[in-house]
Design an enzyme around this catalytic site. Structure first.
Site, PDB file in Angstrom:
ATOM      1  N   GLN A   1       0.818  -1.226   0.000  1.00 55.87           N
ATOM      2  CA  GLN A   1       0.000   0.000   0.000  1.00 55.87           C
ATOM      3  C   GLN A   1       0.844   1.265   0.000  1.00 55.87           C
ATOM      4  OE1 GLN A   1       0.400  -2.129   2.423  1.00 55.87           O
ATOM      5  NE2 GLN A   1       0.715  -1.075   4.362  1.00 55.87           N
TER       6      GLN A   1
ATOM      7  N   ARG B   1      -8.417   5.984  -3.094  1.00 54.45           N
ATOM      8  CA  ARG B   1      -7.650   6.232  -1.877  1.00 54.45           C
ATOM      9  C   ARG B   1      -7.037   7.626  -2.000  1.00 54.45           C
ATOM     10  NH1 ARG B   1      -1.995   3.459   0.235  1.00 54.45           N
ATOM     11  NH2 ARG B   1      -2.152   4.173   2.398  1.00 54.45           N
ATOM     12  N   HIS B   2      -6.707   8.223  -0.867  1.00 55.93           N
ATOM     13  CA  HIS B   2      -5.986   9.498  -0.897  1.00 55.93           C
ATOM     14  C   HIS B   2      -4.614   9.306  -1.550  1.00 55.93           C
ATOM     15  CE1 HIS B   2      -3.461   7.956   2.279  1.00 55.93           C
ATOM     16  NE2 HIS B   2      -4.565   7.554   2.899  1.00 55.93           N
TER      17      HIS B   2
ATOM     18  N   ARG C   1       1.314  10.160   1.023  1.00 57.87           N
ATOM     19  CA  ARG C   1       1.348  10.981   2.244  1.00 57.87           C
ATOM     20  C   ARG C   1       2.630  10.734   3.011  1.00 57.87           C
ATOM     21  NH1 ARG C   1       1.101   6.904   5.753  1.00 57.87           N
ATOM     22  NH2 ARG C   1      -0.565   5.361   5.722  1.00 57.87           N
TER      23      ARG C   1
ATOM     24  N   THR D   1       2.250   7.869   8.959  1.00 56.16           N
ATOM     25  CA  THR D   1       1.320   8.222  10.035  1.00 56.16           C
ATOM     26  C   THR D   1       2.138   8.691  11.252  1.00 56.16           C
ATOM     27  OG1 THR D   1       1.366   5.943  10.798  1.00 56.16           O
ATOM     28  CG2 THR D   1      -0.431   6.552   9.304  1.00 56.16           C
TER      29      THR D   1
ATOM     30  N   ARG E   1      -6.284  14.740   4.852  1.00 55.84           N
ATOM     31  CA  ARG E   1      -5.617  14.325   3.620  1.00 55.84           C
ATOM     32  C   ARG E   1      -6.580  13.717   2.616  1.00 55.84           C
ATOM     33  NH1 ARG E   1      -3.498  10.384   7.199  1.00 55.84           N
ATOM     34  NH2 ARG E   1      -4.212   8.266   6.827  1.00 55.84           N
TER      35      ARG E   1
ATOM     36  N   LYS F   1      -3.078  -6.305   4.853  1.00 58.10           N
ATOM     37  CA  LYS F   1      -4.413  -5.915   4.373  1.00 58.10           C
ATOM     38  C   LYS F   1      -5.349  -7.132   4.348  1.00 58.10           C
ATOM     39  CE  LYS F   1      -2.926  -2.041   4.324  1.00 58.10           C
ATOM     40  NZ  LYS F   1      -3.280  -1.185   5.444  1.00 58.10           N
TER      41      LYS F   1
ATOM     42  N   HIS G   1      -9.766   5.385   2.441  1.00 64.50           N
ATOM     43  CA  HIS G   1      -8.453   4.872   2.857  1.00 64.50           C
ATOM     44  C   HIS G   1      -8.243   3.443   2.344  1.00 64.50           C
ATOM     45  CE1 HIS G   1      -7.890   8.063   5.955  1.00 64.50           C
ATOM     46  NE2 HIS G   1      -9.193   7.951   6.125  1.00 64.50           N
TER      47      HIS G   1
END
Ligand SMILES: *[C@@H]1O[C@H](CO)[C@@H](O)[C@H](O)[C@H]1NC(C)=O
Ligand SMILES: *[C@@H]1O[C@H](CO)[C@@H](O)[C@H](O)[C@H]1NC(C)=O
Ligand SMILES: *[C@@H]1O[C@H](CO)[C@@H](O)[C@H](O)[C@H]1NC(C)=O
Ligand SMILES: *[C@@H]1O[C@H](CO)[C@@H](O)[C@H](O)[C@H]1NC(C)=O
Ligand SMILES: *[C@@H]1O[C@H](CO)[C@@H](O)[C@H](O)[C@H]1NC(C)=O
Ligand SMILES: *[C@@H]1O[C@H](CO)[C@@H](O)[C@H](O)[C@H]1NC(C)=O
Ligand SMILES: *[C@@H]1O[C@H](CO)[C@@H](O)[C@H](O)[C@H]1NC(C)=O
Ligand SMILES: *[C@@H]1O[C@H](CO)[C@@H](O)[C@H](O)[C@H]1NC(C)=O
Ligand SMILES: *[C@@H]1O[C@H](CO)[C@@H](O)[C@H](O)[C@H]1NC(C)=O
Length: 467
Positions: A47, A76-77, A80, A83, A162, A298, A360
C-alpha cells in the site's frame, strides 16, 4: 474557504487557486500509467506504492459497441507522509544510526546516511501526492470524457484532512481537463460532502463502529500476527546484513522493516518522485517479500483473512447497489440514514451518472472483500510468499496503493437489453466470472451483479460486532 455545515456532514464550496495542468511530475509519474520509474522495485511496496496501472488480462478499454452510462469512482488518498506513530518510530531508528554508528561505516550504498536527516512529517499529503490526485482527475476525465464533459460528479470524502484534500485535488484535475475540452465548467468548485471520522459517527468511507473488530484481539491482532510470522522468513537475513554494515546500530526486527519503509516514504516525499537512496539497500527479491508482507497486513486486517474484515465494507457496498439501481439504500451497518435519505447528501436517480468517493486503503480493502471480488484467491500463506500475479491474485500494491482508484462502470451495449456492470481496479479489469458469471470481458448484467451481493444485503456479520 467557505464551508457550509449541513447536518453534521461538511459541504465544501471553496475558492481554489488552480495549478497549471501538468501531465506528469518529474520523469516518473503520468496520469494514466501512474508511477513508472524503477518498476521492479516501486511496484512492490504494498500500500506504500504510488499508483500505477496494473496489467490487465482483460482489455481495459470500453468495448466498441458499448456506451458507458454510469461510473462510481472509489479512490484512496494520494501519497502521504508516514502516520504519526510510524514517523516517530522512523525518527528513532535514524537516531540510533546517527548516535551509534561510527562515521567510517558510511561507505558505498550507505554513504548517503552521513548527511541524511530524518525530516518527514506526519499524516499529510505530500506535494507528490497532491499532484497524483490532480493527475487522477485528469485520467478520469479523459477516460470517461463522453459522460464527463456534460455532467458534474457527485463527490464524497471521508473527513480526515488528507482525504478531503485528495478529493479537492482530484476535482481540480477533472475541472482543468473539462475546461480544456469544453471551455466551461460553471459548477466548479464542486460540492463535496465530507463525513467526519469521529467516534460514533456512521461513515461508510471509514471503519470504526464495529466494536469487537476494533478492540477484540480475536480480530484486531490477526494481521500483525500473520505479518510477524512471515517477517521471520525474510527479515533476519536483512537485519544481519544491516547490523554488519552499520555496527553499533543494533537494528531490531522492526528497525529493519522501518529501514525498508524509509525507501517509499522518502521517495514520495520528493516532489519529483525520484527514488530514495534507501531503496538500493535491498534486493529485488527482498522487495517482493516486503510487498507480500504488506499484502498480508491488508488481507488479514480487512480482507478474507479476518472474520470481520469484509463486514467493514458492507455499508459502502449497499450504497453502491442503491446508486447502480436508482433505489433507496437498504443497510443496517455503517450507513447514516439521515445522510443517505437526503438528496443533497446522497442523490440517486438516472441523472446522477458520476460518483466519486474518497477513502483509505483499509476501508477499500473491506469493500472489495464485501463484494467478493477476490473470493477465488486461495488463502494467503503466512509461511511463504504466493504468486499474486495469477488471474485471481490479490496484492495490496495492485489494489490499494496511494491514489489507487476503482471504477465501477455500467454500460449499455448493442444487442443487450440490460446494462452490464464491470469493475476495474487500477486499470485492471477484475474478472467477475466467479462473482456473478462474468463474460470474457469481465462483465455481468446489472441484475446478476446486484443479485450476487448477498453478503452485503444480509449485513455481513454485523451482528458479531457487538458482544
Ligand atoms: C543534516 O543535519 C546536519 C546537522 O544539523 C547538517 O549539517 C546537514 O547538512 C544536514 N543534512 C542535510 C542533507 O540537510
Ligand atoms: C525526531 O526526534 C527528535 C528528538 O526527539 C526531535 O527533536 C525531532 O524533532 C524529531 N524529528 C522529526 C522529523 O520528527
Ligand atoms: C491540493 O488541494 C489543496 C486543498 O485545496 C490545496 O491547498 C493544494 O494547493 C492543492 N495542491 C495542488 C498541487 O494544487
Ligand atoms: C448522521 O448524519 C447526520 C447529518 O449529518 C448527523 O447529524 C448525525 O450525527 C449522524 N449520525 C451518525 C450516527 O453518524
Ligand atoms: C472476543 O471475541 C471472541 C470471538 O467472538 C469472543 O469469544 C470473546 O469473548 C471476545 N472477548 C471479549 C473480551 O469480548
Ligand atoms: C541490541 O538490542 C537488543 C534488543 O533489541 C538488546 O537486548 C541488546 O542488549 C542490544 N545490544 C547492544 C550491544 O546494545
Ligand atoms: C448508525 O449505525 C447504527 C449501527 O448500525 C444504527 O443502529 C443507527 O441507526 C445508525 N444511525 C443512523 C443515523 O443511521
Ligand atoms: C504467476 O502466475 C502467472 C499467471 O498464472 C504466471 O504467468 C506466472 O508465471 C506465475 N509466476 C510464478 C513465479 O509462478
Ligand atoms: C451509444 O451512443 C451513441 C451516441 O449517442 C448512439 O448512437 C448509440 O446508439 C449508442 N449505443 C448503444 C449500444 O446504446
Amino acid at each position: 474557504m467557505i464551508a457550509n455545515v449541513l447536518c453534521g456532514a461538511v459541504l465544501f464550496s471553496s475558492v481554489i487557486a488552480l495549478p497549471s495542468l501538468t501531465s506528469r511530475q518529474g520523469l516518473c509519474d503520468y496520469p494514466q500509467e501512474g508511477y513508472q520509474c524503477q518498476t521492479d522495485i516501486t511496484h512492490f511496496w504494498g500500500q506504500y506504492s504510488p499508483y500505477y496501472a496494473v496489467p490487465s488480462d482483460i482489455p481495459s478499454d470500453v468495448p466498441a459497441t458499448c456506451n458507458i452510462t454510469f461510473v462510481q469512482l472509489l479512490s484512496r488518498h494520494g501519497s502521504r507522509d508516514p502516520t504519526a506513530s510510524k514517523t516517530a518510530q522512523y525518527n528513532v531508528t535514524i537516531a540510533k544510526i546517527k548516535s551509534k554508528v561510527p562515521a567510517s561505516a558510511y561507505t558505498g550504498q550507505y554513504a548517503f546516511l552521513n548527511t541524511y536527516n530524518y525530516t518527514l512529517g506526519a499524516d499529510d499529503l505530500t506535494l507528490f501526492g497532491q499532484q497524483e490526485m490532480i493527475n487522477s482527475g485528469v485520467a478520469f476525465f479523459e477516460r470517461y470524457s463522453e459522460l464527463a464533459k456534460s455532467v458534474t460528479p457527485f463527490v464524497r470524502s471521508s473527513g480526515e484532512a488528507r482525504v478531503v484534500e485528495s478529493a479537492t485535488n482530484w476535482t481540480m484535475g477533472y475541472h482543468l481537463s473539462k475546461l480544456a475540452d469544453v471551455g466551461a465548467d460553471s459548477d466548479y468548485p464542486y460540492t463535496l460532502v465530507a463525513i467526519p471520522e469521529a467516534d460514533g459517527v456512521n461513515n461508510t468511507l471509514n471503519h470504526d463502529l464495529c466494536d469487537l473488530f476494533e478492540h477484540n484481539a480475536t480480530y484486531a491482532n490477526v494481521a500483525s500476527n500473520a505479518q510477524s510470522k512471515f517477517a521471520a522468513t525474510f527479515i533476519p537475513t536483512i537485519q544481519a546484513r544491516l547490523n554488519a554494515a552499520l555496527p553499533g546500530a543494533n537494528f531490531s526486527n522492526s528497525d529493519t522493516i522501518n529501514m525498508m519503509d524509509l525507501c517509499p516514504f522518502n521517495t514520495i516525499a520528493n516532489p519529483t518522485g525520484q527514488l530514495s537512496a534507501f531503496c538500493w539497500l535491498f534486493s529485488l527479491d527482498e522487495w517482493k517479500n516486503y510487498d507480500y508482507y504488506e499484502t498480508l497486513g491488508k488481507y488479514y486486517g480487512y480482507g478474507a483473512g479476518n472474520p470481520l474484515g469484509p463486514t467493514q465494507g458492507v455499508g459502502f457496498t449497499n450504497e453502491l447497489i442503491a446508486r447502480l439501481t436508482n433505489t433507496a439504500v437498504v443497510d443496517h451497518t455503517s450507513t447514516n440514514s439521515t445522510l443517505d435519505s437526503n438528496p443533497a447528501t446522497f442523490p440517486i436517480g438516472p441523472w446522477v451518472k458520476l460518483y466519486a468517493d474518497f477513502s483509505h486503503d483499509n476501508d477499500m480493502t473491506g469493500m472489495f472483500y464485501a463484494m467478493g471480488l477476490f473470493n477465488s484467491t486461495p488463502t494467503l500463506s503466512t509461511s511463504s510468499a504466493m504468486n499474486v500475479t495469477a488471474t485471481h491474485g490479490y496484492s495490496a500494491a495492485w489494489t490499494v496503493p496511494f491514489a489507487s482508484r476503482a471504477y465501477f462502470e455500467k454500460m449499455q451495449c448493442a444487442g443487450e437489453s440490460e446494462e452490464l456492470v464491470r469493475i476495474l481496479i487500477n486499470e485492471r479489469v477484475i474478472p467477475l466470472d466467479t462473482v456473478c458469471g462474468g463474460d470474457r470481458l469481465g462483465r455481468c448484467p446489472l441484475s446478476k451483479f446486484v443479485g450476487a451481493m448477498t453478503f452485503a444485503k444480509e449485513g455481513g456479520h454485523w451482528d458479531q460486532c457487538f458482544a
